[in-house]
Design an enzyme around this catalytic site. Structure first.
Site, PDB file in Angstrom:
ATOM      1  N   LYS A 183      -4.513 -11.379   7.920  1.00 32.50           N
ATOM      2  CA  LYS A 183      -4.495 -10.215   8.827  1.00 32.50           C
ATOM      3  C   LYS A 183      -5.370  -9.069   8.314  1.00 32.50           C
ATOM      4  O   LYS A 183      -6.166  -8.493   9.058  1.00 32.50           O
ATOM      5  CB  LYS A 183      -3.061  -9.710   9.003  1.00 32.50           C
ATOM      6  CG  LYS A 183      -2.115 -10.661   9.691  1.00 32.50           C
ATOM      7  CD  LYS A 183      -0.757 -10.037   9.908  1.00 32.50           C
ATOM      8  CE  LYS A 183       0.035  -9.810   8.632  1.00 32.50           C
ATOM      9  NZ  LYS A 183       0.443 -11.048   7.960  1.00 32.50           N
ATOM     10  N   THR A 184      -5.177  -8.729   7.043  1.00 34.91           N
ATOM     11  CA  THR A 184      -5.900  -7.574   6.499  1.00 34.91           C
ATOM     12  C   THR A 184      -7.409  -7.811   6.540  1.00 34.91           C
ATOM     13  O   THR A 184      -8.189  -6.931   6.937  1.00 34.91           O
ATOM     14  CB  THR A 184      -5.439  -7.283   5.062  1.00 34.91           C
ATOM     15  OG1 THR A 184      -4.053  -6.930   5.088  1.00 34.91           O
ATOM     16  CG2 THR A 184      -6.231  -6.146   4.445  1.00 34.91           C
ATOM     17  N   GLU A 210      -3.562  -3.904  12.189  1.00 37.75           N
ATOM     18  CA  GLU A 210      -2.917  -5.072  11.594  1.00 37.75           C
ATOM     19  C   GLU A 210      -1.479  -5.117  12.094  1.00 37.75           C
ATOM     20  O   GLU A 210      -0.753  -4.125  12.015  1.00 37.75           O
ATOM     21  CB  GLU A 210      -2.959  -4.962  10.074  1.00 37.75           C
ATOM     22  CG  GLU A 210      -2.360  -6.143   9.351  1.00 37.75           C
ATOM     23  CD  GLU A 210      -2.588  -6.094   7.855  1.00 37.75           C
ATOM     24  OE1 GLU A 210      -1.808  -6.738   7.132  1.00 37.75           O
ATOM     25  OE2 GLU A 210      -3.534  -5.416   7.413  1.00 37.75           O
TER      26      GLU A 210
END
Length: 462
Positions: free
Chosen positions: A121-122, A165
């Site tokens: 995600k990051t 995110e």
């Protein structure tokens, strides 16, 4: 233009303001003109970056830190019910707002793009933020990691797009209503909050159901959990798939390693497109293609976005080079789930050539180690040697019988060379005694193992 300041958040107080998710929201609010205050357990570069924006940051938690005129108190799921500032908020009648609700309020009026998944995600959110900014679209963004400096995990931009995110760990991503949602993968994790993989699927289905009418779900065609999610949604939302699978809408034709970079070729709308990803590994290449597909779903021209993605050079703790001393490179990895550990070690193996890879690994959370300690140990077989520290507890209390020995025993049973080291202060000397010029050292885990990289480099330089 980007949305302004939510009315009820003009004087917010953040409990745990230094956390990755909390600090990003605090930063955006400060940039929008809010009088931001908060507290954290210890001082940090992130806290200092917030102070530079005009925020008041207290160290330690105490009732008197909460100002009488606070408009709300923002908390994450990590804040315990007995926190003194939370108790003071109840006394004063100050509304308590969950971090996800605060972020959702910031996205109101924008074109939200939310990135979800068990892993990646990051990185994917960061790639989108950097590429869209490179194209002059001036997005707002909130990321779970710093791009290039403390406090760079979030920004208030004047453009229409807000990239966020989306955290599934506590189901807080159900709060968002994105125009475009990305699901990179779906696996069982966060065992304190999910009892089964079925619960995970249900949670991601709820997230996908929050996409606004006419919006798009961008989802992996390579990851079985993501494919299962696509099957379950069965046309309930417009879906664009990406990956190496033959049936992917945005198909990856090749990923060619170029040292610590990758050259990626995809087919999109019948045309081939080749671009560079400035971080190594097939999983990072896949993240870049997810970012490409998501940006295109928002209407950004594919060729422009592909070229802009090359501007992304990494995010802190995601295979971040910390330095080199005595011919040894020290690299920091946030990997803490077996899938992430395997992906990062495979990426480094592909980039390292004949160099040896040594890992300093810190298991993260008792619940995760209890469920996945064996798989963590098996992942360490990809290293030439490893040192395993005690479990980093974060928000959890110890669980009887659950220690890092679960990882160590599994690694040894799988044939890995692993040693236990309980005292982190001994790590620099231990590593110095193991390495030789040309080796790569990875500090790996989501806890404070990241602090050891500079200490290892300092020891090696002597």
């Amino acid at each position: 233009m980007a949305p302004g300041l939510p009315t009820a958040m003009d004087r917010p107080h953040f409990i745990g303001i230094g956390g990755a998710g909390m600090s990003g929201i605090a930063k955006i609010l400060a940039q929008r003109g809010a009088k931001v205050a908060g507290s954290d357990a210890k001082d940090s570069a992130t806290a200092e970056a917030l102070r530079a924006l005009g925020a008041t940051v207290h160290i330690g938690h105490a009732a008197e830190h909460l100002a009488d005129d606070a408009s709300c108190v923002v908390v994450s799921s990590a804040i315990r019910a007995d926190n003194p500032e939370l108790a003071r908020a109840a006394e004063l009648g100050v509304p308590v707002v969950h971090r996800s609700d605060a972020l959702a309020a910031l996205m109101d009026g924008a074109r939200p793009l939310a990135v979800a998944g068990t892993h990646g995600k990051t990185t994917t959110t960061s790639m989108l933020a950097v590429a869209l900014a490179e194209l002059g679209l001036d997005p707002s963004y909130a990321i779970g990691g710093d791009l290039d400096a403390p406090g760079s995990n979030a920004l208030h931009g004047d453009g229409e797009i807000f990239v966020a995110e989306a955290d599934e760990s506590d189901r807080s991503f159900h709060t968002y209503a994105p125009e475009v949602a990305v699901v990179l993968n779906v696996e069982l994790d966060h065992h304190a909050n999910y009892a089964s993989l079925e619960e995970i699927y249900e949670s991601f289905e709820t997230f996908a159901g929050r996409i606004v009418p006419g919006g798009t779900l961008v989802v992996s065609a390579d990851h079985e959990g993501a494919r299962e999610l696509t099957r379950r949604l069965a046309g309930a939302v417009r879906t664009v798939t990406y990956g190496e699978a033959a049936d992917a809408d945005v198909r990856i034709l090749s990923v060619v390693a170029r040292g610590l970079r990758s050259e990626v070729t995809v087919v999109l709308d019948g045309a081939e497109l080749t671009f560079t990803v400035s971080v190594p590994g097939r999983h990072y290449a896949s993240n870049a293609v997810a970012a490409l597909a998501a940006g295109v779903a928002l209407g950004v021209p594919a060729a422009d976005l592909a070229a802009a993605l090359a501007a992304y050079t990494g995010v802190k703790r995601r295979l971040q080079l910390k330095g080199e001393a005595a011919g040894v490179q020290v690299i920091d990895s946030y990997a803490h789930h077996p899938t992430e550990m395997t992906a990062d070690l495979e990426a480094m193996r592909a980039a390292a050539g004949d160099a040896r890879i040594l890992v300093v690994f810190q298991p993260h959370l008792f619940s995760r180690t209890q469920e996945l300690g064996k798989e963590m140990g098996q992942a360490l077989t990809l290293a030439d040697a490893s040192v395993v520290l005690d479990i980093y507890p974060a928000r959890e209390d110890p669980v009887p019988g659950v220690t890092s020995d679960l990882v160590i025993e599994a690694a040894r049973a799988a044939g890995a060379e692993v040693s236990a080291l309980r005292d982190p202060a001994r790590v620099p000397d231990a590593v110095a005694g193991m390495v030789r010029p040309g080796d790569l050292v990875l500090t790996m885990g989501a806890g404070d193992v990241t602090d050891l990289g500079p200490l290892i480099l300092d020891r090696l330089s002597k």
